[in-house]
Design a protein around this motif. Sequence first.
Motif, short mmCIF file in Angstrom:
data_model
loop_
_atom_site.label_atom_id
_atom_site.label_comp_id
_atom_site.label_asym_id
_atom_site.label_seq_id
_atom_site.Cartn_x
_atom_site.Cartn_y
_atom_site.Cartn_z
N ALA A 72 0.84 -1.19 0.00
CA ALA A 72 0.00 0.00 0.00
C ALA A 72 0.87 1.24 0.00
O ALA A 72 2.09 1.17 0.13
CB ALA A 72 -0.92 -0.01 1.22
N ARG A 73 0.24 2.37 -0.15
CA ARG A 73 0.97 3.64 -0.14
C ARG A 73 0.02 4.75 0.28
O ARG A 73 -1.20 4.61 0.24
CB ARG A 73 1.52 3.96 -1.54
CG ARG A 73 0.43 4.21 -2.57
CD ARG A 73 0.99 4.39 -3.97
NE ARG A 73 1.66 5.66 -4.16
CZ ARG A 73 1.06 6.77 -4.61
NH1 ARG A 73 -0.24 6.76 -4.94
NH2 ARG A 73 1.74 7.87 -4.77
N TRP A 74 0.62 5.84 0.72
CA TRP A 74 -0.15 7.06 0.93
C TRP A 74 -0.05 7.91 -0.33
O TRP A 74 1.04 8.20 -0.80
CB TRP A 74 0.38 7.85 2.12
CG TRP A 74 -0.07 7.29 3.42
CD1 TRP A 74 0.63 6.44 4.24
CD2 TRP A 74 -1.33 7.52 4.05
NE1 TRP A 74 -0.13 6.12 5.34
CE2 TRP A 74 -1.33 6.77 5.26
CE3 TRP A 74 -2.46 8.27 3.72
CZ2 TRP A 74 -2.42 6.76 6.13
CZ3 TRP A 74 -3.54 8.27 4.59
CH2 TRP A 74 -3.51 7.53 5.77
N SER A 75 -1.20 8.25 -0.90
CA SER A 75 -1.21 9.18 -2.02
C SER A 75 -1.09 10.57 -1.42
O SER A 75 -2.05 11.13 -0.88
CB SER A 75 -2.53 9.05 -2.81
OG SER A 75 -2.56 9.96 -3.87
N GLU A 76 0.12 11.09 -1.47
CA GLU A 76 0.44 12.29 -0.69
C GLU A 76 0.05 13.56 -1.45
O GLU A 76 0.89 14.22 -2.06
CB GLU A 76 1.90 12.27 -0.31
CG GLU A 76 2.21 11.10 0.61
CD GLU A 76 3.69 10.85 0.78
OE1 GLU A 76 4.09 10.54 1.89
OE2 GLU A 76 4.42 10.95 -0.22
N GLU A 77 -1.20 13.86 -1.38
CA GLU A 77 -1.70 15.07 -2.02
C GLU A 77 -1.56 16.23 -1.04
O GLU A 77 -2.11 16.21 0.05
CB GLU A 77 -3.17 14.89 -2.42
CG GLU A 77 -3.37 13.80 -3.46
CD GLU A 77 -4.83 13.62 -3.83
OE1 GLU A 77 -5.67 14.13 -3.09
OE2 GLU A 77 -5.10 12.98 -4.85
N TYR A 78 -0.83 17.22 -1.45
CA TYR A 78 -0.61 18.39 -0.59
C TYR A 78 -1.58 19.50 -0.98
O TYR A 78 -1.80 19.77 -2.16
CB TYR A 78 0.83 18.88 -0.73
CG TYR A 78 1.84 17.96 -0.09
CD1 TYR A 78 2.28 18.18 1.20
CD2 TYR A 78 2.34 16.86 -0.77
CE1 TYR A 78 3.20 17.34 1.80
CE2 TYR A 78 3.26 16.00 -0.18
CZ TYR A 78 3.68 16.25 1.10
OH TYR A 78 4.59 15.40 1.70
N LEU A 79 -2.14 20.14 0.03
CA LEU A 79 -3.07 21.24 -0.21
C LEU A 79 -2.38 22.57 0.07
O LEU A 79 -1.81 22.76 1.15
CB LEU A 79 -4.30 21.11 0.69
CG LEU A 79 -5.19 19.89 0.45
CD1 LEU A 79 -6.33 19.88 1.46
CD2 LEU A 79 -5.73 19.89 -0.97
N LEU B 274 -0.09 18.41 4.33
CA LEU B 274 -0.26 17.04 3.86
C LEU B 274 -1.72 16.62 3.98
O LEU B 274 -2.33 16.76 5.04
CB LEU B 274 0.63 16.11 4.67
CG LEU B 274 0.74 14.65 4.23
CD1 LEU B 274 1.35 14.57 2.83
CD2 LEU B 274 1.59 13.88 5.22
N ALA B 275 -2.29 16.09 2.92
CA ALA B 275 -3.71 15.72 2.93
C ALA B 275 -3.95 14.50 2.05
O ALA B 275 -4.86 14.45 1.26
CB ALA B 275 -4.56 16.89 2.45
N GLY B 276 -3.10 13.49 2.20
CA GLY B 276 -3.21 12.32 1.34
C GLY B 276 -4.25 11.33 1.80
O GLY B 276 -4.90 11.49 2.84
N TYR B 277 -4.43 10.25 1.04
CA TYR B 277 -5.33 9.17 1.41
C TYR B 277 -4.60 7.84 1.25
O TYR B 277 -3.64 7.72 0.50
CB TYR B 277 -6.61 9.20 0.57
CG TYR B 277 -6.40 8.95 -0.91
CD1 TYR B 277 -6.43 7.67 -1.43
CD2 TYR B 277 -6.17 10.02 -1.77
CE1 TYR B 277 -6.22 7.44 -2.79
CE2 TYR B 277 -5.96 9.80 -3.13
CZ TYR B 277 -5.99 8.51 -3.63
OH TYR B 277 -5.78 8.29 -4.96
N PHE B 278 -5.06 6.85 1.98
CA PHE B 278 -4.40 5.54 2.00
C PHE B 278 -4.89 4.69 0.84
O PHE B 278 -6.09 4.55 0.63
CB PHE B 278 -4.70 4.84 3.34
CG PHE B 278 -3.91 3.59 3.55
CD1 PHE B 278 -2.57 3.65 3.90
CD2 PHE B 278 -4.49 2.34 3.38
CE1 PHE B 278 -1.83 2.50 4.11
CE2 PHE B 278 -3.76 1.18 3.59
CZ PHE B 278 -2.44 1.26 3.95
N ASP B 279 -3.96 4.13 0.09
CA ASP B 279 -4.29 3.32 -1.09
C ASP B 279 -3.75 1.90 -0.89
O ASP B 279 -2.55 1.67 -1.02
CB ASP B 279 -3.68 3.96 -2.34
CG ASP B 279 -3.90 3.13 -3.59
OD1 ASP B 279 -4.85 2.31 -3.62
OD2 ASP B 279 -3.12 3.29 -4.56
#
Length: 253
Positions: free
Chosen positions: A187-194, A205-210
């Motif tokens: 798995a990974r964290w989709s590290e979407e930054y806001l 940091l505002a990612g989601y778990f994939d």
Amino acid sequence: MTTKPIILISNDDGYQADGITKLAAIARNFGDVVIVAPAHQQSGKSSAITGGIPLKLTKISEEEGLVVYSCDGTPADCVKLAFYTLFKEKHPDLLLSGINHGSNASVNAVYSGTIGAAMEGCINHVSSIAFSSTQMEKVLDIEKAVPYISHIIKQTLESPLPKGTMLNVNFPYEEIKKATVCREADARWSEEYLPLADDPHSYTLAGYFDNREPDSKDTDMWALSHETLSIVPIKVDKTDYEFMNQLKDIYGK
């Protein structure tokens, strides 16, 4: 001099966290407990250590069977400093880390300060176990997990882990039907930054778990989603031995 096992406990949520208090209460059934934990929240610090800045070790309280210290460093700092000051002559019989407020299954183990503290014990050839709950509330409900945690502590004291190997234990809190030994999920964290509204050049940091293998039944993520406590053995040695042999064919022995 006590004849009981000595159990060192740390975490990354801080020495005042509910999880470490409850883990210490369980551990006291098996030995004398020494807590050395961060003075403040240190989540996500992995195995980071502090250099160039003095670290302060402060005794918070002491009673029969329990001594509590705080350290103004990272989780790994706490364990390293404990070994250097409190256990310089004789290592503890067991190191526990947690109970973390939030899961450290799968790739979370890479970033976790809870794992970092346990790994530091593992480096020093002390049997080490990290405990984490999927629950993230300030007060943890661990009632259903207590028999499992107790069994794992007892078993590890009686049969120490192989040198260089620690256990990453995660459990759901609503229901636990069983425990299972398994592997980390891919798995990974989709590290979407806001970007900040008032500063587009600053980000949070505002990612989601994939979970890239949600249907694999031999993983910790599958276990946790099916009311099962997961036990994953982790090694300090990160060598990829299989690929190493392939590299030897390319670059020579």
